[in-house]
Design an enzyme around this catalytic site. Structure first.
Site, PDB file in Angstrom:
ATOM      1  N   CYS A  60     137.049   5.875  63.901  1.00  0.00           N
ATOM      2  CA  CYS A  60     137.471   4.872  64.882  1.00  0.00           C
ATOM      3  C   CYS A  60     137.081   3.454  64.488  1.00  0.00           C
ATOM      4  O   CYS A  60     136.283   3.236  63.591  1.00  0.00           O
ATOM      5  CB  CYS A  60     136.812   5.155  66.231  1.00  0.00           C
ATOM      6  N   GLY A 106     141.845   4.052  62.286  1.00  0.00           N
ATOM      7  CA  GLY A 106     142.354   5.092  63.172  1.00  0.00           C
ATOM      8  C   GLY A 106     143.764   4.777  63.606  1.00  0.00           C
ATOM      9  O   GLY A 106     144.035   3.678  64.083  1.00  0.00           O
ATOM     10  N   ASN A 116     132.478   4.386  67.924  1.00  0.00           N
ATOM     11  CA  ASN A 116     132.838   4.787  66.564  1.00  0.00           C
ATOM     12  C   ASN A 116     131.695   5.629  65.999  1.00  0.00           C
ATOM     13  O   ASN A 116     130.558   5.166  65.962  1.00  0.00           O
ATOM     14  CB  ASN A 116     133.062   3.540  65.698  1.00  0.00           C
ATOM     15  N   GLY A 117     132.024   6.849  65.573  1.00  0.00           N
ATOM     16  CA  GLY A 117     130.992   7.699  64.973  1.00  0.00           C
ATOM     17  C   GLY A 117     131.087   9.107  65.504  1.00  0.00           C
ATOM     18  O   GLY A 117     132.128   9.524  66.009  1.00  0.00           O
ATOM     19  N   TYR A 128     135.836   3.747  50.391  1.00  0.00           N
ATOM     20  CA  TYR A 128     137.228   3.923  50.834  1.00  0.00           C
ATOM     21  C   TYR A 128     137.545   3.451  52.246  1.00  0.00           C
ATOM     22  O   TYR A 128     138.567   2.808  52.473  1.00  0.00           O
ATOM     23  CB  TYR A 128     137.608   5.404  50.709  1.00  0.00           C
TER      24      TYR A 128
END
Ligand code: SF4
Length: 471
Positions: free
Chosen positions: A8, A36, A115-116, A258
């Protein structure tokens, strides 16, 4: 091409005066879209004096599909807003599981973006249901966060203290943006797995998963939220910061390899420069005679350029990318994904015919698409193809917010480098050495999580949820 996907991206904005916060949030989310693509949402308080005036638009789909021109033109100016882009690694891809998660409670109305991955999510969910009588409406981890905040607010009466208690309770990776009608809170887990930065846009304070979001709205970077830090930005008051005890510093090194955009800076490091350095290190690690260095679009471009600079070999294009083919990772079958590579990437015969090619990419997951790419280069006349990977072999699951968790899916978990080389049909295959990878910090006070390359997780994951999305 089958890639490892980030979970996210989050964004938040607060200002003492009315601003086009929704518009700004939508622009920032567009810049974070790479984190995302399954869903997006923005929450805001339409009336800054009314705590129940919270509005939230969210859905499955891309930011540009959910926030069309008509919606943005009619969105009110507000003092606070938060937004989210989602890639689901926990919970199905449904509108209920998209974020922000909005909570209406007699004590507080607020929105949470996360996020996570919470590694003790199942334990906390059971506790909240069985011991605290909580009722859940979604299957994602973020609702657990909301429930704990409310539980703590009832006990402490303080939002700040509730978030501090929350950070101490959660285990795993979490960068959070929490919004009330008069506060924006940014918090990062004690290990700092996922990035989170603070910026300034005129008089507004903004927070985002990546600094590329600041560039997109004309904001300037101020600093990163530190691991274990809770930053509170109130309307009409001074910002406050609380430091929870830090854990072992563990920034996800795959953000640099990445996930993150190359124009972002994470914990003070340029993602682009980190990738150049990975390419340079690869070239030093195994000098190879060749005629041209190429990157697999677009994940291998920066490291390939670094390889070219270090080796002195010319940098060139090996493929033309069809921009109008959908992302292949959303195709449901491996056969479909493999076929889609041919649609997306066409070899550039004029560039590689008769040449010995160094082909650089960021990782090999299953190896099937890599094999197809190499075969297409040979079919287009490449004399030799030497595969160079700007990360070590990917051998272990990730519990901190990425979507690969089954060892059976990872080619490097089953075969040696020589065997993989034969399977993908390359003339040679070299992965970046783990020590060379972690050396890119170059004197910075930072440590990385390298769990997916070493099988050594920086925190205990024995009770973490096993996911089966790609099994
Ligand atoms: S296990 Fe790998 S992908 Fe997951 S947080 Fe660590 S480095 Fe990143």
């Amino acid at each position: 091409m089958r890639k490892i996907n980030e979970e996210c991206g989050v964004f938040g904005i607060i200002d003492d005066s009315l601003q086009p916060c929704v518009h700004i949030a939508a622009t920032a989310l567009l810049a974070l879209q790479h984190r995302g693509q399954e869903g997006a949402g923005i929450a805001y308080f339409a009336d800054p004096d009314e705590r129940d005036s919270i509005a939230c638009r969210k859905n499955v789909g891309l930011v540009s599909e959910i926030f069309d021109r008509e919606y943005l033109e009619t969105a009110p100016h507000t003092k606070v807003a938060c937004g989210h882009v989602r890639y689901s690694t926990t919970g199905g891809n449904t509108v209920e599981n998209t974020q922000p998660i909005v909570t209406h409670h007699s004590r507080l109305t607020f929105a949470v973006c996360h996020n996570g991955n919470i590694t003790n999510a199942d334990e906390l969910r059971s506790y909240m249901v069985n011991e605290r009588g909580a009722v859940f409406y979604t299957t994602n981890d973020t609702e657990i966060i909301s429930k704990i905040i409310i539980d703590r607010i009832i006990k402490t009466g303080s939002l700040e203290q509730s978030v501090i208690d929350l950070i101490k309770t959660l285990k795993g990776a979490f960068s959070l943006v929490i919004m009330t009608k008069d506060k924006l809170i940014a918090a990062r887990d004690p290990n700092g797995f996922r990035p989170l930065s603070i910026g300034k846009l005129g008089t507004s304070t903004v927070v985002a998963s990546e600094t590329c979001a600041f560039d997109s709205i004309g904001a300037t970077y101020v600093r990163d939220v530190e691991p274990g830090e809770v930053c509170v930005f109130p309307l009409g008051g001074k910002s406050k910061s609380f430091h929870i005890e830090k854990g072992k510093r563990s920034l996800c090194v795959f953000e640099l390899i990445y996930f993150a955009r190359p124009d972002s800076f994470i914990d003070g490091m340029s993602v682009y420069k980190a990738r150049l350095e990975m390419g340079r290190a690869l070239a030093r690690q195994c000098p190879t005679e060749a005629d041209i260095v190429c990157g697999v679009p677009e994940s291998g471009f920066d490291a390939a350029y670094g390889y070219s600079m270090q080796s002195g070999l010319p940098y060139g294009m090996a493929f033309v990318r069809n921009r109008y083919v959908g992302r292949s990772f959303i195709l449901p079958t491996q056969k479909g994904r493999t076929r889609a590579v041919g649609l997306k990437l066409n070899p550039l015969r004029a560039s590689i015919e008769g040449k010995r090619v160094i082909l650089v990419d960021d990782s090999i997951v299953r190896g099937t698409t890599c094999a197809k790419i190499i075969r297409s280069l040979r079919d287009a006349g490449a004399k030799e193809v030497h595969m160079r990977i700007s990360s070590p072999p990917f051998i272990a699951p990730c519990y901190f917010g990425t979507d690969i968790d089954s060892k059976e899916n990872l080619i490097a978990n089953k075969y040696s480098v020589d065997e993989i080389c034969r399977q993908i049909g390359a003339d040679s295959l070299v992965y970046l050495d783990i020590n060379e990878l972690t050396a890119i910090k170059r004197g910075r006070d930072i440590e990385y999580c390298t769990g997916c390359f070493t099988n050594n997780s920086p925190i205990d994951v024995s009770r973490a949820r096993k996911k089966d999305k790609f099994d």
